[in-house]
Design a protein around this motif. Structure first.
Motif, mmCIF file in Angstrom:
data_model
loop_
_atom_site.group_PDB
_atom_site.id
_atom_site.type_symbol
_atom_site.label_atom_id
_atom_site.label_comp_id
_atom_site.label_asym_id
_atom_site.label_seq_id
_atom_site.Cartn_x
_atom_site.Cartn_y
_atom_site.Cartn_z
ATOM 1 N N GLU A 240 0.836 -1.207 0.000
ATOM 2 C CA GLU A 240 0.000 0.000 0.000
ATOM 3 C C GLU A 240 0.869 1.254 0.000
ATOM 4 O O GLU A 240 0.589 2.214 -0.723
ATOM 5 N N SER A 241 1.914 1.248 0.800
ATOM 6 C CA SER A 241 2.802 2.413 0.882
ATOM 7 C C SER A 241 3.480 2.684 -0.454
ATOM 8 O O SER A 241 3.593 3.842 -0.885
ATOM 9 N N ARG A 242 3.935 1.624 -1.118
ATOM 10 C CA ARG A 242 4.568 1.803 -2.431
ATOM 11 C C ARG A 242 3.579 2.372 -3.445
ATOM 12 O O ARG A 242 3.925 3.249 -4.240
ATOM 13 N N ILE A 243 2.348 1.893 -3.415
ATOM 14 C CA ILE A 243 1.322 2.380 -4.343
ATOM 15 C C ILE A 243 1.038 3.858 -4.092
ATOM 16 O O ILE A 243 0.975 4.662 -5.027
ATOM 17 N N VAL A 244 0.869 4.223 -2.831
ATOM 18 C CA VAL A 244 0.591 5.625 -2.494
ATOM 19 C C VAL A 244 1.762 6.508 -2.911
ATOM 20 O O VAL A 244 1.567 7.597 -3.473
ATOM 21 N N LEU A 245 2.981 6.060 -2.675
ATOM 22 C CA LEU A 245 4.157 6.838 -3.066
ATOM 23 C C LEU A 245 4.194 7.048 -4.580
ATOM 24 O O LEU A 245 4.427 8.166 -5.057
ATOM 25 N N LYS A 246 3.937 5.998 -5.341
ATOM 26 C CA LYS A 246 3.921 6.126 -6.800
ATOM 27 C C LYS A 246 2.810 7.062 -7.258
ATOM 28 O O LYS A 246 2.995 7.850 -8.190
ATOM 29 N N LEU A 247 1.667 6.998 -6.603
ATOM 30 C CA LEU A 247 0.552 7.878 -6.946
ATOM 31 C C LEU A 247 0.916 9.336 -6.667
ATOM 32 O O LEU A 247 0.669 10.221 -7.496
ATOM 33 N N VAL A 248 1.516 9.599 -5.530
ATOM 34 C CA VAL A 248 1.939 10.962 -5.185
ATOM 35 C C VAL A 248 2.956 11.464 -6.204
ATOM 36 O O VAL A 248 2.866 12.604 -6.683
ATOM 37 N N GLN A 249 3.917 10.628 -6.562
ATOM 38 C CA GLN A 249 4.924 11.030 -7.548
ATOM 39 C C GLN A 249 4.280 11.326 -8.902
ATOM 40 O O GLN A 249 4.638 12.297 -9.572
ATOM 41 N N TYR A 250 3.328 10.514 -9.298
ATOM 42 C CA TYR A 250 2.622 10.734 -10.563
ATOM 43 C C TYR A 250 1.870 12.062 -10.534
ATOM 44 O O TYR A 250 1.931 12.846 -11.485
ATOM 45 N N ILE A 251 1.167 12.300 -9.435
ATOM 46 C CA ILE A 251 0.404 13.548 -9.304
ATOM 47 C C ILE A 251 1.345 14.752 -9.338
ATOM 48 O O ILE A 251 1.074 15.747 -10.016
ATOM 49 N N GLN A 252 2.454 14.660 -8.649
ATOM 50 C CA GLN A 252 3.408 15.772 -8.623
ATOM 51 C C GLN A 252 3.986 16.044 -10.009
ATOM 52 O O GLN A 252 4.200 17.194 -10.381
ATOM 53 N N ARG A 253 4.244 15.004 -10.775
ATOM 54 C CA ARG A 253 4.832 15.172 -12.106
ATOM 55 C C ARG A 253 3.813 15.612 -13.149
ATOM 56 O O ARG A 253 4.120 16.405 -14.034
ATOM 57 N N ASN A 254 2.612 15.086 -13.077
ATOM 58 C CA ASN A 254 1.674 15.243 -14.185
ATOM 59 C C ASN A 254 0.453 16.112 -13.909
ATOM 60 O O ASN A 254 -0.189 16.562 -14.854
ATOM 61 N N ILE A 255 0.120 16.329 -12.670
ATOM 62 C CA ILE A 255 -1.125 17.037 -12.386
ATOM 63 C C ILE A 255 -0.886 18.316 -11.592
ATOM 64 O O ILE A 255 -1.476 19.350 -11.891
ATOM 65 N N ALA A 256 -0.041 18.255 -10.613
ATOM 66 C CA ALA A 256 0.188 19.418 -9.742
ATOM 67 C C ALA A 256 0.822 20.552 -10.545
ATOM 68 O O ALA A 256 1.639 20.317 -11.429
ATOM 69 N N PRO A 257 0.439 21.816 -10.231
ATOM 70 C CA PRO A 257 1.004 22.964 -10.968
ATOM 71 C C PRO A 257 2.465 23.188 -10.648
ATOM 72 O O PRO A 257 3.025 22.853 -9.711
#
Length: 101
Positions: A84-101
């Protein structure tokens, strides 16, 4: 069923036991006191069992089967949390790279 198999391997004076799972400790064989006057030396002397700890009316041991269950099943809860922790970390990284301003 596992406890029944374990009971067959225990001395005759042991009338019952149960297999207990404790997170981060693993599988433990719980044996109710078979004699209220047991000494620590007697508790440590059951054949083929490794004494772990005692509570008010139960003694806890590791048997070969406990170690087998630990190796076979392991600490599933910790493994799930790690995944679960690895999945959440990957999701956060994806959001930071692709969605966050």
């Amino acid at each position: 069923q596992v406890a029944e198999q374990e009971l067959q391997q225990l001395p005759d004076f042991v009338e019952s036991c149960s297999m207990v799972y404790i997170p981060e400790v693993g599988y433990i064989l719980a044996i109710p006191y078979w004699d209220t006057t047991l000494t620590d030396e007697q508790l440590h002397s059951l054949p083929n069992l490794q004494y772990k700890f005692k509570t008010t009316d139960v003694v806890h041991y590791k048997s070969a089967r406990c170690y087998e269950l630990d190796n076979l099943l392991g600490d599933v809860q910790l493994k799930v949390i790690e995944i679960e922790s690895r999945i959440v970390l990957k999701l956060v990284q994806y959001i930071q790279r692709n969605i966050a301003p």
